[in-house]
Design an enzyme around this catalytic site. Sequence first.
Site, PDB file in Angstrom:
ATOM      1  CE  LYS A  57      -0.111  -0.255   5.640  1.00 37.51           C
ATOM      2  NZ  LYS A  57      -1.181  -0.460   6.290  1.00 37.51           N
ATOM      3  NE  ARG A  98      -6.775   0.206  10.661  1.00 40.19           N
ATOM      4  CZ  ARG A  98      -6.376   0.201  10.005  1.00 40.19           C
ATOM      5  NH1 ARG A  98      -4.790   0.876  10.142  1.00 40.19           N
ATOM      6  NH2 ARG A  98      -5.349  -1.348   9.706  1.00 40.19           N
ATOM      7  CG  HIS A 106      -4.134  -4.790  11.979  1.00 42.37           C
ATOM      8  ND1 HIS A 106      -3.012  -5.602  11.134  1.00 42.37           N
ATOM      9  CD2 HIS A 106      -4.379  -3.012  11.842  1.00 42.37           C
ATOM     10  CE1 HIS A 106      -2.157  -3.777  11.236  1.00 42.37           C
ATOM     11  NE2 HIS A 106      -2.216  -3.484  11.377  1.00 42.37           N
ATOM     12  NE  ARG A 158      -2.407  -7.730   7.781  1.00 42.44           N
ATOM     13  CZ  ARG A 158      -3.203  -8.541   8.706  1.00 42.44           C
ATOM     14  NH1 ARG A 158      -4.059  -9.753   8.934  1.00 42.44           N
ATOM     15  NH2 ARG A 158      -3.437  -7.586   9.507  1.00 42.44           N
ATOM     16  CE1 TYR A 171       8.998  32.210   1.296  1.00 42.84           C
ATOM     17  CE2 TYR A 171       9.779  30.228   1.119  1.00 42.84           C
ATOM     18  CZ  TYR A 171       8.892  31.131   0.792  1.00 42.84           C
ATOM     19  OH  TYR A 171       8.715  31.453  -0.721  1.00 42.84           O
ATOM     20  CB  CYS A 224      11.044  26.415   0.724  1.00 44.55           C
ATOM     21  SG  CYS A 224      12.657  28.256   1.243  1.00 44.55           S
ATOM     22  CG  MET A 225       6.449  23.574  -2.441  1.00 46.38           C
ATOM     23  SD  MET A 225       5.102  24.576  -3.465  1.00 46.38           S
ATOM     24  CE  MET A 225       3.936  25.142  -2.913  1.00 46.38           C
ATOM     25  CG  ASP A 226       9.442  24.060  -5.222  1.00 45.61           C
ATOM     26  OD1 ASP A 226       8.211  23.076  -4.747  1.00 45.61           O
ATOM     27  OD2 ASP A 226       8.597  25.017  -5.315  1.00 45.61           O
TER      28      ASP A 226
HETATM   29  C1  LIG Z   1      -0.178  -2.037   6.789  1.00 51.77           C
HETATM   30  C2  LIG Z   1      -0.783  -3.049   6.990  1.00 51.77           C
HETATM   31  C3  LIG Z   1       0.226  -4.153   7.868  1.00 51.77           C
HETATM   32  C4  LIG Z   1       1.438  -4.059   7.068  1.00 51.77           C
HETATM   33  O1  LIG Z   1       2.103  -3.479   8.915  1.00 51.77           O
HETATM   34  P1  LIG Z   1       3.254  -3.707   8.895  1.00 51.77           P
HETATM   35  O2  LIG Z   1       3.680  -2.520  10.202  1.00 51.77           O
HETATM   36  O3  LIG Z   1       4.339  -2.665   7.705  1.00 51.77           O
HETATM   37  O4  LIG Z   1       4.061  -4.777   8.808  1.00 51.77           O
HETATM   38  C5  LIG Z   1      -0.250  -5.536   8.291  1.00 51.77           C
HETATM   39  N1  LIG Z   1      -1.199  -5.324   7.885  1.00 51.77           N
HETATM   40  C6  LIG Z   1      -2.635  -4.466   7.468  1.00 51.77           C
HETATM   41  C7  LIG Z   1      -4.648  -4.549   7.647  1.00 51.77           C
HETATM   42  C8  LIG Z   1      -2.222  -3.348   7.644  1.00 51.77           C
HETATM   43  O5  LIG Z   1      -2.916  -1.924   7.701  1.00 51.77           O
END
Ligand SMILES: *Cc1c(COP(=O)(O)O)cnc(C)c1O
Length: 419
Positions: A84, A180, A209, A266, A310, A357-359
């Site tokens: 992701k 969540r 999770h 994961r 700035y 700054c931005m850039d």
């Molecule tokens: C982001 C995420 C992970 C991975 O987590 P890490 O701490 O980067 O290993 C696994 N499961 C879910 C549901 C996540 O949102």
Amino acid sequence: MNLRNIVHTRTYSEAAGELEKIMNRGDVVLFKGSRWFRLERLARDLVGSIGPTRLLVNLDAIAANIKKIRAIVGDSVEIMSVVKSFGYGNDSIRTSKVALENGVTYLAVAFPDEGATLRENRIDAPILVFNVLPEEADKIIRYRLNSAIPSLDLAEALNVAAKGCPKIPVHLKIDTGMGRSGVWHEEAIPFIEQVFKMENLCVEGIMTHFSSADDPDSDNYTLAQIAAFNKVLDRAATLGRSFRYVHAANTSALVRFPETRYSMVRPGLAIYGMYPSASVSNLVDLDQVITFSTKIAQIKSHPAGRCISYNRRFITCRDSRIATLHVGYNDGYPRFQSNRGHALVRGQRAQVVGTVCMDTLMIDVTDILEASVGDEVVLIGRQGAEEILPDEIASNGGTINYEIVCKISPRVTRIFVQS
Ligand SMILES: *Cc1c(COP(=O)(O)O)cnc(C)c1O
């Protein structure tokens, strides 16, 4: 080949000059020649024509990190690579391909559009999408994505949309304390039963999770989450419900809690060579993947008393040499680094002076006598004996390394290194 398409040159720089005339953005260049010709020098000259601010992504390090995760979890557990947020800022396409070549069998993204991007780039592996809305059901089908199911509403929407199509593989999401998404574990059994009855869905997985698996002070909470998940699994089993994929462990859990590995893990952060916390870095040694760098664009000498950037937040207090860099907060270099952060020049630390700054931003190179225009400046990564980790920047801003890397913006050219 048409003779007009063949160019003879005598030196690398001549060759680079000729190539630059015909190269366009997005082109792929194949360098072919015997080792003896050392064509990598030519490749390096050409990379030199890309803008100065770059993110070097070491794909070999990603492969090595996956092998380390494999060594931890053993051969019987599948690895789902979480790609992701543009592969945690590294580029999801290239890193997914490397992951799949190194034994990862499943990919995960946060949103359907991220999954669509992978499919459009000819990635065929199964992809689980964590956060899907009912109105995105068509996208799940069109791009052959698999969906986490945090509610009956989504399950119903997918079940309706998939009518007449192949069944959608889904993973039931159980909330054991993350608070969540997902169905609360005490209400999980009726939910599981209802989704199993939906004829256009194929329940292939169940997941939860963890909220605090990186934090040893919260281990009791994590153990309670594990117990709650196990109870759901046991009750589902007595009802004859089994799952091909049972998964719970992010990086922290897979390293710190072996019992959370189930049939699949994961990891996200670990693949990119970073640690969620010291409790994880104590247990596993990962390869650093990224180098975020730029070049010195200009150096100016100022007497004491000059204001830099700035709102005059830095005023020179001695004769100073201040270097300007073409990188700013738009590139993902945080503005909270103003007067605070460091960058590496010639293997030494230079302080960020004035407001980012931005850039652009400025660093003080007064004490780095040899510093000159064109020098490489490392913002994240190693140079000589010095190193700046995303964690260092994160702690300056009261945030976590995750946020630093995933915000390195698309404006920064990614360069992939693979041996
Ligand atoms: C982001 C995420 C992970 C991975 O987590 P890490 O701490 O980067 O290993 C696994 N499961 C879910 C549901 C996540 O949102």
